[in-house]
Write a protein that holds these residues in place. Structure first.
Motif, mmCIF file in Angstrom:
data_model
loop_
_atom_site.group_PDB
_atom_site.id
_atom_site.type_symbol
_atom_site.label_atom_id
_atom_site.label_comp_id
_atom_site.label_asym_id
_atom_site.label_seq_id
_atom_site.Cartn_x
_atom_site.Cartn_y
_atom_site.Cartn_z
ATOM 1 N N THR A 57 -7.787 -4.967 3.369
ATOM 2 C CA THR A 57 -7.817 -4.084 4.538
ATOM 3 C C THR A 57 -6.803 -2.958 4.400
ATOM 4 O O THR A 57 -7.101 -1.787 4.681
ATOM 5 N N ALA A 58 -5.582 -3.298 3.958
ATOM 6 C CA ALA A 58 -4.553 -2.280 3.761
ATOM 7 C C ALA A 58 -4.979 -1.282 2.691
ATOM 8 O O ALA A 58 -4.767 -0.067 2.837
ATOM 9 N N GLY A 59 -5.577 -1.769 1.625
ATOM 10 C CA GLY A 59 -6.055 -0.887 0.568
ATOM 11 C C GLY A 59 -7.130 0.060 1.063
ATOM 12 O O GLY A 59 -7.177 1.234 0.668
ATOM 13 N N PHE A 60 -7.987 -0.434 1.938
ATOM 14 C CA PHE A 60 -9.057 0.410 2.477
ATOM 15 C C PHE A 60 -8.508 1.472 3.435
ATOM 16 O O PHE A 60 -8.872 2.646 3.367
ATOM 17 N N ALA A 85 0.833 -1.206 0.000
ATOM 18 C CA ALA A 85 0.000 0.000 0.000
ATOM 19 C C ALA A 85 0.868 1.258 0.000
ATOM 20 O O ALA A 85 0.566 2.239 -0.692
ATOM 21 N N VAL A 86 1.949 1.246 0.775
ATOM 22 C CA VAL A 86 2.883 2.374 0.766
ATOM 23 C C VAL A 86 3.485 2.537 -0.624
ATOM 24 O O VAL A 86 3.679 3.661 -1.118
ATOM 25 N N ALA A 87 3.782 1.419 -1.282
ATOM 26 C CA ALA A 87 4.349 1.472 -2.630
ATOM 27 C C ALA A 87 3.397 2.163 -3.597
ATOM 28 O O ALA A 87 3.832 2.919 -4.477
ATOM 29 N N PRO A 130 -7.579 -2.139 -7.623
ATOM 30 C CA PRO A 130 -7.384 -2.114 -6.166
ATOM 31 C C PRO A 130 -6.445 -3.207 -5.670
ATOM 32 O O PRO A 130 -6.392 -4.310 -6.226
ATOM 33 N N LEU A 131 -5.712 -2.900 -4.608
ATOM 34 C CA LEU A 131 -4.708 -3.811 -4.065
ATOM 35 C C LEU A 131 -5.303 -5.163 -3.688
ATOM 36 O O LEU A 131 -4.738 -6.211 -4.018
#
Length: 331
Positions: free
Chosen positions: A280-283, A59-61, A126-127
């Motif tokens: 979850t990280a994407g959200f 997600a940071v990427a 989306p991730l």
């Protein structure tokens, strides 16, 4: 390690990694030691922490892509991870055969292709959905090598999830992103095979460090072509290094510690939850909310992955039981 193809699919990361590794080749981690405090989390906590680290690193990427582009981010991640692993592992360069070097080069090329395809995919879709499509690669590998009829059920369940994910025709998703994610899954399956072969030829994490260096060198010209001087920006370098630590170095260490005390099939089941962690990280970081149908699709793919893992684990358990019974009768 044995010469068999890997069993149940696992996700690392993947990516992944995908440092994504196989459950039969857990020794792909830097150094092999970590502070004692990490062990106090318990093996299940260590695996979950590794999965969270991988997906939040991804997600940071994604947030870094406007600065350096997808290929630039891959270049930064691979280069930083290669430097860290080479310093920590200090792999021996002499004494390896031509076949050894051939294996590690193919492993590195596969690792670079897997990362490049995946990051290009998450730049478009989306991730959580990208990870769900990517995990189909290891799942297909597990179904193919198991040769059991029940695995057709898990394959059908996964395909149902993919059908639901695309609403029947994937009109709601970028088709290029979908294709890239599926390509990353194919590379992930190949990665699993060559991860095991590299682990048999190189001690500890030496093969991983060398393969990471190959992948970094492969992507260096691509990253420079896309991002140029932006790669030298201090903020971009710092974020790229953090992605390398979150998505590569830290998960490898946590998973190595966990696998010392956790059955392989339990590890694989936990790693099958990666699409949910990614969603979850994407959200939380990217504000990428899934629809009800997409969430159901992710759940179906996770269920198929866990089912394949449990089936393979049950088969191995019965085989081991028969071997023990045979030994007992012989004695």
């Amino acid at each position: 390690m044995n010469d068999e193809l890997p069993g149940p699919p696992v996700t690392t990361p993947r990516t992944s990694q995908p440092t994504p590794t196989t459950v039969s080749a857990p020794a792909v981690a830097p150094g092999g030691a970590a502070p004692g405090r990490l062990g106090s989390l318990g093996p299940v906590g260590l695996v979950l922490a590794g999965g969270i680290s991988v997906q939040f690193g991804a997600a940071v990427a994604v947030t870094l892509m406007p600065r350096a582009g997808a290929l630039g981010v891959v270049c930064l991640r691979l280069f930083a991870a290669a430097v860290i692993l080479l310093v920590v592992c200090r792999p021996r360069l002499r004494g390896h055969s031509r076949a050894d070097w051939g294996t590690v080069v193919v492993f590195g090329v596969t690792m670079g292709a897997m990362n490049g395809l995946f990051y290009e995919a998450v730049a478009r879709i989306p991730l959580g959905l990208a990870v769900t499509l990517e995990v189909l690669g290891p799942l297909a590998l597990s179904v193919l090598v198991s040769r059991r009829l029940v695995n057709a059920l898990w394959a059908a369940l996964a395909l149902a999830g993919v059908f639901l994910l695309g609403g029947g025709d994937f009109s709601g998703l970028d088709p290029v992103g979908v294709g890239l994610a599926l390509g990353a899954g194919a590379m992930w399956a190949t990665y699993i095979i060559f991860s095991a072969r590299t682990g048999r030829r190189f001690p500890q994490a030496d093969g991983l460090a060398l393969a990471m260096a190959v992948a970094a060198l492969l992507f260096l010209p691509l990253g420079i072509a896309e991002a140029g001087g932006k790669l030298l920006d201090p903020t971009t370098l710092a974020l790229g290094s953090s992605v390398a630590v979150l998505s590569s170095v830290l998960p490898y260490t946590l998973e190595l510690l966990a696998l010392r005390r956790l059955p392989a099939h339990t590890f694989a089941v936990l790693m099958s939850l990666e699409p949910a962690i990614a969603a979850t990280a994407g959200f939380l970081i990217l504000d990428q909310a899934l629809s009800a149908a997409q969430a159901a699709a992710v759940a179906l793919v996770i269920a198929a992955s866990i089912g394949a893992v449990r089936t393979q684990a049950g088969r191995r358990g019965r085989a081991n039981g028969l071997q023990e019974a045979g030994k007992g009768s012989a004695s």
